[in-house]
Design an enzyme around this catalytic site. Structure first.
Site, mmCIF file in Angstrom:
data_model
loop_
_atom_site.group_PDB
_atom_site.id
_atom_site.type_symbol
_atom_site.label_atom_id
_atom_site.label_comp_id
_atom_site.label_asym_id
_atom_site.label_seq_id
_atom_site.Cartn_x
_atom_site.Cartn_y
_atom_site.Cartn_z
ATOM 1 N N ASP A 1 -14.615 7.244 42.509
ATOM 2 C CA ASP A 1 -14.600 8.241 43.568
ATOM 3 C C ASP A 1 -15.778 7.980 44.497
ATOM 4 O O ASP A 1 -16.924 7.835 44.045
ATOM 5 C CB ASP A 1 -14.680 9.641 42.974
ATOM 6 C CG ASP A 1 -13.403 10.026 42.249
ATOM 7 O OD1 ASP A 1 -12.430 10.378 42.924
ATOM 8 O OD2 ASP A 1 -13.371 9.947 41.003
ATOM 9 N N GLU B 1 -3.088 16.419 42.233
ATOM 10 C CA GLU B 1 -4.243 17.122 41.671
ATOM 11 C C GLU B 1 -3.729 18.428 41.094
ATOM 12 O O GLU B 1 -3.298 19.314 41.837
ATOM 13 C CB GLU B 1 -5.305 17.357 42.742
ATOM 14 C CG GLU B 1 -5.903 16.063 43.272
ATOM 15 C CD GLU B 1 -6.815 16.269 44.468
ATOM 16 O OE1 GLU B 1 -6.919 17.430 44.941
ATOM 17 O OE2 GLU B 1 -7.412 15.299 44.938
#
Length: 262
Positions: A11, A130
């Protein structure tokens, strides 16, 4: 027996590799390219780069990082975050990405999935989900876990496949960064509902968690972050554990190198 892929998830915020808990409280870890090269040299199967703030600013800022990475890393690279159009995908592929992961823009305009799939092939189109657990299932979130959508995760996964997605990156917001294991029920529900590969992301903290998500939930790949970034286990440890626990991963040659044939 299906081949299971071991992937490293990186990330990114600005120029830095970051890591958080529940996609929040982000901590800077260093240069993502250094981590990517390390994992490649240790035998990771694939890499996933996610721009964690791209949706906030309406653009993906990973073009330079991707272009630098592919000079020394020669495995499939998935890039996500802020991908809003076919042109965005084209730029990332030209920079060196092999696949793109799309979440927010696909939920806002589902036909984008079909547009990407038709132009670049379904294998290029990764639907990023998500997921956050609710009383009656799981809800899709966008903007790196910040915004609710009202969409049911399993139903959206089914629709995404129908529209042309070739793979699903399934991140449990509840488990992400906790080192407490994957959301096995979530992964099983999505894996059972679709016929495309599912990458389980969020929660791997022990080797047992790998065995659990493959044997109990049917994931086709695992995305690892914390367990690699903090050197809790080496990729060598993880691969040997997988082989010893009946998980079909790439095996080692007699000289200790990784085989590309099985």
């Amino acid at each position: 027996m299906r081949k299971v892929r071991l992937t490293a998830r990186l990330d990114i915020k600005g120029p830095n590799l970051i890591k958080g808990i529940h996609l929040e409280g982000l901590r800077v870890l260093g240069d993502p390219q250094m981590f990517a090269e390390k994992y490649y040299n240790e035998g990771i199967d694939e890499l996933i780069y996610m721009d964690s703030v791209a949706s906030l600013y309406g653009r993906n800022n990973l073009l330079d990082i991707v272009a630098r990475t592919i000079d020394k890393v020669f495995i499939p690279l998935t890039v996500g975050g802020g991908v809003r159009s076919v042109e965005d995908v084209n730029k990332l592929l030209r920079a060196g990405a092999d696949k793109v992961a799309v979440n927010t823009a696909a939920i806002k305009r589902p036909e984008l999935i079909s547009e990407i799939s038709r132009k670049f092939g379904s294998q290029c189109m990764v639907l990023s989900l998500e997921a956050k657990r609710k009383a009656d299932g799981w809800e899709c979130y966008t903007d790196n876990g910040r915004e609710t959508t009202g969409l049911d995760v399993v139903q959206w996964a089914i629709q995404g496949e129908r529209l042309g997605a070739g793979e699903i990156l399934l991140t449990s917001i509840d488990q992400e960064g906790t080192k407490k294991g994957f959301d096995l029920e979530l992964v099983e529900r999505v894996s059972s509902a679709v016929n495309i590969p599912v990458i389980a992301s969020g929660g791997m903290g022990t080797l047992q968690h790998l065995s659990d998500v493959i044997h109990q939930s049917g994931a086709d790949a695992v995305a690892m972050a914390d367990i690699l970034h903090y050197n809790r286990f080496s990729l060598n440890d993880i691969r040997h554990y997988a082989i010893n626990n009946n998980i079909n991963v790439r095996r080692f040659n007699e000289d200790g190198s990784l085989s590309h044939d099985n």
